[in-house]
Structures are given as C-alpha cells and as structure tokens.
Motif scaffolding. Structure first.
Motif, short mmCIF file in Angstrom:
data_model
loop_
_atom_site.label_atom_id
_atom_site.label_comp_id
_atom_site.label_asym_id
_atom_site.label_seq_id
_atom_site.Cartn_x
_atom_site.Cartn_y
_atom_site.Cartn_z
N THR A 1 -1.62 -3.49 7.03
CA THR A 1 -2.79 -2.92 6.16
C THR A 1 -2.32 -1.90 5.14
O THR A 1 -2.88 -2.36 3.86
CB THR A 1 -3.61 -2.30 7.06
N PHE A 2 -1.50 -1.23 5.26
CA PHE A 2 -1.19 0.06 4.30
C PHE A 2 0.05 -0.07 3.96
O PHE A 2 0.50 0.94 3.55
CB PHE A 2 -1.68 1.24 4.91
N ALA A 3 0.96 -1.24 3.96
CA ALA A 3 2.31 -1.44 3.67
C ALA A 3 2.63 -0.87 2.19
O ALA A 3 3.72 -0.37 1.99
CB ALA A 3 2.73 -2.71 3.93
N HIS A 4 1.77 -1.09 1.28
CA HIS A 4 2.01 -0.79 0.04
C HIS A 4 1.62 0.76 -0.29
O HIS A 4 1.84 1.48 -1.17
CB HIS A 4 0.86 -1.49 -0.77
N SER B 1 1.36 -3.19 -5.58
CA SER B 1 0.38 -3.93 -4.67
C SER B 1 1.19 -5.28 -4.59
O SER B 1 1.59 -5.92 -5.32
CB SER B 1 -0.96 -4.51 -5.45
N PRO B 2 1.43 -5.44 -3.31
CA PRO B 2 2.05 -6.80 -2.93
C PRO B 2 1.42 -7.95 -3.20
O PRO B 2 2.00 -9.01 -3.81
CB PRO B 2 2.10 -6.76 -1.27
N ARG B 3 0.06 -7.99 -3.43
CA ARG B 3 -0.63 -9.02 -3.85
C ARG B 3 -0.20 -9.46 -5.53
O ARG B 3 -0.17 -10.48 -5.75
CB ARG B 3 -2.02 -9.06 -3.89
N THR B 4 -0.14 -8.36 -6.14
CA THR B 4 0.14 -8.40 -7.68
C THR B 4 1.68 -9.52 -7.80
O THR B 4 1.83 -10.12 -8.59
CB THR B 4 0.29 -7.17 -8.32
N HIS B 5 2.46 -8.65 -6.95
CA HIS B 5 3.83 -9.32 -6.98
C HIS B 5 3.89 -10.69 -6.75
O HIS B 5 4.63 -11.62 -7.07
CB HIS B 5 4.80 -8.27 -6.08
#
Length: 179
Positions: free
Chosen positions: A88-91, A168-172
């Motif tokens: 959830t909050f890994a970033h 953000s992991p999503r952006t990468h």
C-alpha cells in the motif's frame, strides 16, 4: 522550415506523447490507489480479526471476549504491517524501519483501543452479551479504528514522501512499458 511541435520533440526524446496529468490529478490518483490497496489489506485483516475473535471465543477463550479481541487484533495488525509496508505505502518509505514499525504499532495500538472500547462498552456497559451483539460491536469498532488508521498512516507512519511521479511505482512501470 517549420518549428517542431511539442509532441514531435517528446517523441524524438523517447517520452510518451500523451499529455501529463496535473499535480492535483496525480495527487487524487495516488490517494485513490492508496485507498484501494489499504482497503484490500484491511479486508483481509478484517477477516483475520473478526474470524480470529470468533474462533477464540468459541474455543479456548470462551467468555473472555476482551482477551480474544486483543489477540485477534494483534494478529490482524501483524498482517497489516507487512501488507501496508510492502504494498500500500511502499512508495512512501522515508524513515528507518524501526521508527516506522514503532509508529505503526503505536497507531494500531490506539486503533485497537478504539475498537476494543466499542466491544467493552457494548458487552459490559450495555449488557449486550450475545455473539451477534459482540460481532456488531466489533465491526463498528474496527470501522472506527480503520478510519483513524488510514489518517494516521498517511500523516505519521508512511509520511514525508514527496508526491511526484518520479517516486511512484506506477509511473516507473508505465515508463518501462512505453520504452
């Protein structure tokens, strides 16, 4: 000769040609994803918590609803720590792990007090001692504790992370798929 457009400059630089979302839209998107992940981890923790309480009160801790509630809450909290920290909050990691885990368990301890207080008030204060009454009070208490936890996780536990695309992991993941 004509001036190159922004889209052609982005395409030649390897950047995606789709327009970037504004800061507020990215913030809303980030919060929405955190809420969804928090909700899934919370739903599993809820099953561990309520299921554990019922299992304990129907077996080894019959008649000891407060003890069963605390033990099931601790088990659910341990699961939630791993799920929220790693997914959830890994970033949002910004503190040493021992600080983060201490804050996490303090916040969850306070949330457990909130949820246990709902059960204690119902069971001992109002003398609603049936199993269904205990379960209803537990669900209400878990709900109140969950609202407190989400706020406190974002504000104190997994805080101090800049909300930009680069972290953000999503952006990468999106950047890797367009490359």
């Amino acid at each position: 000769m004509s001036e190159p457009t922004q889209a052609s400059r982005d395409a030649s630089a390897g950047a995606p040609s789709a327009p970037r979302r504004g800061g507020f839209a990215r913030l809303v998107d980030s919060v929405w994803h955190e809420i969804a992940k928090f909700g899934l981890i919370g739903a599993i923790s809820f099953v561990i918590d309520l299921g554990g309480m019922n299992l304990l009160t129907h077996t080894v801790l019959e008649g000891k609803v407060t003890t069963a509630r605390i033990l099931s809450g601790v088990a659910a909290t341990a699961f939630a720590w791993f799920g929220n920290r790693s997914w959830t909050f890994a970033h949002r990691r910004s503190r040493p792990v021992h600080h983060e885990v201490t804050l996490f368990f303090v916040v969850n301890g306070l949330a457990l007090v909130i949820s246990t207080a709902a059960l204690v008030i119902s069971h001992y204060g109002f003398d609603f001692t049936t199993r269904i009454a205990d379960n209803i009070a537990t669900v209400i208490g878990i709900g109140l504790g969950t609202l407190f936890r989400f706020w406190a996780y974002r504000k104190f536990v997994f805080a101090n992370e800049p909300m930009d695309e680069d972290t953000s992991p999503r952006t990468h993941d999106e950047d890797e798929t367009t490359a």
